[in-house]
Design an enzyme around this catalytic site. Structure first.
Site, PDB file in Angstrom:
ATOM      1  N   GLY A 106       0.834  -1.199   0.000  1.00 47.22           N
ATOM      2  CA  GLY A 106       0.000   0.000   0.000  1.00 47.22           C
ATOM      3  C   GLY A 106       0.862   1.240   0.000  1.00 47.22           C
ATOM      4  O   GLY A 106       2.064   1.166   0.268  1.00 47.22           O
ATOM      5  N   HIS A 113       7.699  -8.092  -3.736  1.00 45.95           N
ATOM      6  CA  HIS A 113       6.381  -8.467  -4.267  1.00 45.95           C
ATOM      7  C   HIS A 113       6.452  -9.809  -4.996  1.00 45.95           C
ATOM      8  O   HIS A 113       6.916  -9.870  -6.124  1.00 45.95           O
ATOM      9  CB  HIS A 113       5.886  -7.393  -5.243  1.00 45.95           C
ATOM     10  CG  HIS A 113       5.458  -6.144  -4.545  1.00 45.95           C
ATOM     11  ND1 HIS A 113       4.159  -5.914  -4.177  1.00 45.95           N
ATOM     12  CD2 HIS A 113       6.156  -5.068  -4.130  1.00 45.95           C
ATOM     13  CE1 HIS A 113       4.069  -4.754  -3.561  1.00 45.95           C
ATOM     14  NE2 HIS A 113       5.274  -4.215  -3.516  1.00 45.95           N
ATOM     15  N   LYS A 144     -10.898 -11.472 -16.047  1.00 44.25           N
ATOM     16  CA  LYS A 144     -11.106 -11.530 -17.494  1.00 44.25           C
ATOM     17  C   LYS A 144     -10.590 -12.836 -18.115  1.00 44.25           C
ATOM     18  O   LYS A 144     -11.266 -13.439 -18.940  1.00 44.25           O
ATOM     19  CB  LYS A 144     -10.370 -10.339 -18.137  1.00 44.25           C
ATOM     20  CG  LYS A 144     -10.725 -10.102 -19.583  1.00 44.25           C
ATOM     21  CD  LYS A 144     -12.007  -9.337 -19.671  1.00 44.25           C
ATOM     22  CE  LYS A 144     -12.369  -8.922 -21.062  1.00 44.25           C
ATOM     23  NZ  LYS A 144     -13.551  -8.045 -21.043  1.00 44.25           N
ATOM     24  N   SER A 194     -24.018  -7.443 -26.094  1.00 42.39           N
ATOM     25  CA  SER A 194     -23.349  -6.426 -26.913  1.00 42.39           C
ATOM     26  C   SER A 194     -22.464  -7.066 -27.970  1.00 42.39           C
ATOM     27  O   SER A 194     -22.007  -6.395 -28.882  1.00 42.39           O
ATOM     28  CB  SER A 194     -22.488  -5.538 -26.020  1.00 42.39           C
ATOM     29  OG  SER A 194     -21.376  -6.277 -25.549  1.00 42.39           O
ATOM     30  N   GLY A 195     -22.199  -8.364 -27.819  1.00 44.09           N
ATOM     31  CA  GLY A 195     -21.232  -8.991 -28.715  1.00 44.09           C
ATOM     32  C   GLY A 195     -19.843  -9.001 -28.093  1.00 44.09           C
ATOM     33  O   GLY A 195     -18.957  -9.692 -28.568  1.00 44.09           O
ATOM     34  N   GLY A 196     -19.656  -8.237 -27.029  1.00 44.57           N
ATOM     35  CA  GLY A 196     -18.373  -8.240 -26.312  1.00 44.57           C
ATOM     36  C   GLY A 196     -18.233  -9.524 -25.501  1.00 44.57           C
ATOM     37  O   GLY A 196     -19.185 -10.290 -25.351  1.00 44.57           O
ATOM     38  N   VAL A 197     -17.021  -9.743 -24.982  1.00 44.37           N
ATOM     39  CA  VAL A 197     -16.734 -11.004 -24.296  1.00 44.37           C
ATOM     40  C   VAL A 197     -17.630 -11.219 -23.067  1.00 44.37           C
ATOM     41  O   VAL A 197     -18.228 -12.276 -22.899  1.00 44.37           O
ATOM     42  CB  VAL A 197     -15.254 -11.043 -23.837  1.00 44.37           C
ATOM     43  CG1 VAL A 197     -14.954 -12.336 -23.118  1.00 44.37           C
ATOM     44  CG2 VAL A 197     -14.329 -10.861 -25.014  1.00 44.37           C
ATOM     45  N   ASP A 198     -17.724 -10.199 -22.210  1.00 47.99           N
ATOM     46  CA  ASP A 198     -18.385 -10.417 -20.930  1.00 47.99           C
ATOM     47  C   ASP A 198     -19.873 -10.732 -21.089  1.00 47.99           C
ATOM     48  O   ASP A 198     -20.377 -11.690 -20.507  1.00 47.99           O
ATOM     49  CB  ASP A 198     -18.190  -9.200 -20.011  1.00 47.99           C
ATOM     50  CG  ASP A 198     -16.712  -8.916 -19.764  1.00 47.99           C
ATOM     51  OD1 ASP A 198     -15.889  -9.806 -20.036  1.00 47.99           O
ATOM     52  OD2 ASP A 198     -16.390  -7.804 -19.327  1.00 47.99           O
ATOM     53  N   SER A 199     -20.571  -9.925 -21.897  1.00 48.90           N
ATOM     54  CA  SER A 199     -22.005 -10.206 -22.019  1.00 48.90           C
ATOM     55  C   SER A 199     -22.233 -11.508 -22.777  1.00 48.90           C
ATOM     56  O   SER A 199     -23.187 -12.236 -22.505  1.00 48.90           O
ATOM     57  CB  SER A 199     -22.751  -9.029 -22.665  1.00 48.90           C
ATOM     58  OG  SER A 199     -22.371  -8.856 -24.007  1.00 48.90           O
ATOM     59  N   SER A 200     -21.339 -11.835 -23.700  1.00 51.62           N
ATOM     60  CA  SER A 200     -21.491 -13.088 -24.450  1.00 51.62           C
ATOM     61  C   SER A 200     -21.338 -14.297 -23.531  1.00 51.62           C
ATOM     62  O   SER A 200     -22.126 -15.245 -23.595  1.00 51.62           O
ATOM     63  CB  SER A 200     -20.438 -13.195 -25.552  1.00 51.62           C
ATOM     64  OG  SER A 200     -20.601 -12.156 -26.471  1.00 51.62           O
ATOM     65  N   CYS A 255       5.184  -6.224   1.673  1.00 51.58           N
ATOM     66  CA  CYS A 255       5.530  -4.805   1.660  1.00 51.58           C
ATOM     67  C   CYS A 255       4.826  -4.051   2.795  1.00 51.58           C
ATOM     68  O   CYS A 255       5.107  -4.316   3.941  1.00 51.58           O
ATOM     69  CB  CYS A 255       5.211  -4.256   0.272  1.00 51.58           C
ATOM     70  SG  CYS A 255       5.884  -2.649   0.026  1.00 51.58           S
ATOM     71  N   TYR A 256       3.878  -3.176   2.488  1.00 46.54           N
ATOM     72  CA  TYR A 256       3.180  -2.489   3.584  1.00 46.54           C
ATOM     73  C   TYR A 256       2.576  -3.502   4.548  1.00 46.54           C
ATOM     74  O   TYR A 256       2.568  -3.310   5.760  1.00 46.54           O
ATOM     75  CB  TYR A 256       2.072  -1.565   3.043  1.00 46.54           C
ATOM     76  CG  TYR A 256       1.401  -0.745   4.124  1.00 46.54           C
ATOM     77  CD1 TYR A 256       1.904   0.502   4.475  1.00 46.54           C
ATOM     78  CD2 TYR A 256       0.290  -1.232   4.816  1.00 46.54           C
ATOM     79  CE1 TYR A 256       1.318   1.241   5.490  1.00 46.54           C
ATOM     80  CE2 TYR A 256      -0.300  -0.499   5.831  1.00 46.54           C
ATOM     81  CZ  TYR A 256       0.215   0.734   6.165  1.00 46.54           C
ATOM     82  OH  TYR A 256      -0.361   1.466   7.163  1.00 46.54           O
ATOM     83  N   GLU A 314       4.017 -11.330  -6.213  1.00 43.20           N
ATOM     84  CA  GLU A 314       2.933 -11.402  -7.206  1.00 43.20           C
ATOM     85  C   GLU A 314       3.330 -10.856  -8.566  1.00 43.20           C
ATOM     86  O   GLU A 314       2.629 -11.085  -9.544  1.00 43.20           O
ATOM     87  CB  GLU A 314       1.679 -10.690  -6.680  1.00 43.20           C
ATOM     88  CG  GLU A 314       1.762  -9.167  -6.552  1.00 43.20           C
ATOM     89  CD  GLU A 314       2.380  -8.680  -5.235  1.00 43.20           C
ATOM     90  OE1 GLU A 314       3.223  -9.391  -4.663  1.00 43.20           O
ATOM     91  OE2 GLU A 314       2.034  -7.562  -4.804  1.00 43.20           O
TER      92      GLU A 314
END
Ligand code: XMP
Length: 527
Positions: free
Chosen positions: A54, A176, A376, A230-236, A81-82, A178
């Site tokens: 942080g 870090h 995603k 919408s044709g986008g990934v998420d709504s599809s 870290c923090y 990650e």
């Protein structure tokens, strides 16, 4: 019930990466603000807790602290870290103020054969000590470890670079794990999550589908759901998942605003209606959208009009479906993480983003968000498992306002038609041109690529005649997070080929230029 790792967020820019790395090891993890209440933490029943980095200094009065219960639950705790510094401070150690904070490469030496670092090393130094290549965050330092801790790693400039209390299973890292620059980062997180916490790696997309399907059925019962596709990934992917769960109880509304890519409407209908058998209402609202946009040149005004019109059209369709009680949305995890200390609320709006997600509460529908827990890349994996074409699932992002922000100034159907064809040539060429070095297509080597219509005319010559026609700009960027981006160094032959094809095949365009601006200072879209 899956074993879960709780990540408490102190506001680091890379907190999300911790969750992603852990999920990549098939353990479920969630990020919550550092100040969630103790009851929540108890009920969450984590197998282990990670305290993120942080921007604050533990030495400042009023700086954030972990809830005491973190150290009382008896589960392993990792401070990064923090997170390490607040752990040191809260358990009775001492933290010293540093003047500057900077990220940097460092080689740290491991000490004391702790169970955290046992057998994890990158190389041995001349004296035979195990060494690690890590990404450090220099700044404040732990000066005294709390009682019970022993030194786990050090560098000349950071004598307490990591500390361990193997008895209580509390660990602190000044670096870090990650970020990929920490070479053994994955091994370190696996050691913590799988071995020290003993979490079961049972987070698999295949099982996730079954669980999600069951949960959706339970939630929805025999009620009806509508979803804006919408044709986008998420709504599809949301549509495919819901269809798997509730079949005909799902109705998708696909609003064609006339600002889609070439053949996109047909593709969406073929994939969903014909191929998957999803009920999709195709609303061709292009005439309404284009008429509302007539004479409007200001980018923000255009975005607002498109957003408002979308809501209106969607709402009108939703009202016709009188038996719908639920509105489903493709919200994904990065949209819902309530992060600490990022000052998001006060952030300056560069562009007002319009998403299918921004539908009004006046619809009076219950909200269903089946992808809320997923990142995603997990959404993409899920989409492929659900049978969506990989080319759709791995498509570059496309903005909600569509070509509306890629036709500079006033939007006209004629401009959109020219742009669609130029854009399709560009994308097709990127897909079919393979980079020899990597074996990948240039489409996969870029994060986003598209053509932009410039409503200015320039002079050209074609055959024996003079032309006076419009210009198209090509844009291709490489980025991880879309917050910053580099323009892609596409091969000159590829650019030359695209330019030739566009000028020869798209009557009305006689000049093609390539955008070589980075973000910042330019944005990815031109409006
Ligand atoms: P900029 O142009 O701000 O874009 O650098 C960053 C990313 O966001 C996308 N974008 C949008 N996506 N609705 C969306 O769903 C929008 O209104 C919108 N505006 C920009 C853009 O395509 C890029 O990927």
């Amino acid at each position: 019930m899956h074993d879960k790792i709780l990540i408490l967020d102190f506001g680091s820019q890379v907190t999300q990466l911790i969750a992603r790395r852990i999920r990549e090891s098939h353990v479920y993890s969630e990020i919550h603000p550092y100040d969630v209440d103790e009851v929540f933490i108890r009920e969450f029943a984590p197998k282990g807790i990670i305290l993120s980095g942080g921007p604050n200094s533990v030495t400042e009065a009023g700086s954030p602290r972990a809830p005491q219960i973190v150290f009382d639950l008896g589960v392993p705790v990792l401070g990064i870290c923090y997170g390490m510094q607040t752990m040191a401070d809260q358990l009775g150690g001492k933290v010293e103020l540093g003047r500057v904070r900077e990220f940097g490469y460092a080689e740290v030496r491991a000490h004391n054969h702790t169970s955290f670092l046992n057998d994890i090393e990158d190389f041995r130094d001349a004296a035979g000590h195990g060494m690690l290549k890590v990404w450090m965050s220099h700044g404040d330092k732990v000066a005294d470890m709390p009682a019970g801790f022993k030194l786990m790693a050090s560098t000349p400039s950071c004598p307490i670079a990591a500390m361990a209390d193997d008895e209580r299973r509390f660990y602190g890292l000044q670096w870090h794990p990650e970020v990929t620059h920490t070479v053994q980062g994955r091994a370190m997180l696996d050691r913590f999550v799988l071995e020290l916490c003993g979490a079961n790696p049972d987070w698999e997309m295949g099982h996730y589908i079954d669980e999600a399907v069951e949960k959706i059925r339970e939630q929805v019962g025999n009620e009806h759901v509508i979803l804006g596709l919408s044709g986008g990934v998420d709504s599809s992917v949301a549509a495919a998942l819901l269809h798997r769960a509730i079949g005909d109880q799902l109705t998708c509304v696909f609003v064609d605003h006339g600002l889609l890519r070439l053949n996109e409407a047909e593709q969406v209908m073929t994939t969903f209606a014909d191929h998957l058998g999803v009920k999709v209402i195709h609303v061709d609202a292009s005439a309404e959208f284009l008429s509302k946009l007539t004479g409007v040149t200001d980018p923000e005004a255009k975005r607002k009009i498109i957003g408002a019109e979308f809501v209106e059209v969607f709402q009108a369709e939703a009202n016709k479906l009188t038996d719908a009680q639920w509105l489903a949305q493709g919200t994904i995890y990065p949209d819902v993480i309530e992060s600490a200390g990022k000052g998001k609320k006060g952030a300056h709006t560069i562009k007002s983003h319009h998403n299918v997600g921004g539908l009004p509460e006046t619809l009076n529908l219950k909200l269903l968000e089946p992808l809320r827990e997923l990142f995603k890349d997990e959404v993409r994996e899920l989409g492929v498992k659900l049978g969506l074409p990989p080319a759709m699932v791995y498509r570059h992002p496309f903005p909600g306002p569509g070509l509306g922000v890629r036709i500079l100034g006033e939007v006209k159907r004629e401009f959109a038609d020219l742009l669609r064809r130029a854009d399709a040539i560009f994308i097709e060429t990127l897909r079919t041109t393979i980079d020899k070095e990597t074996g990948k297509s240039w489409y996969d080597l870029t994060s986003q690529a598209f053509a932009v219509f410039l409503p200015v005319k320039s002079v050209g010559v074609m055959g024996d005649g003079r032309t006076y026609e419009y210009v198209v700009a090509l844009r291709a960027v490489q980025t991880l997070d879309f917050m910053t981006a580099h323009w892609a160094h596409l091969p000159h032959e590829l650019l030359g080929h695209v330019s030739n094809r566009i000028i020869n095949e798209v009557r009305g365009i006689n000049r093609v230029v390539y955008d070589i601006s980075g973000k910042p200072p330019a944005t990815i879209e031109w409006e």
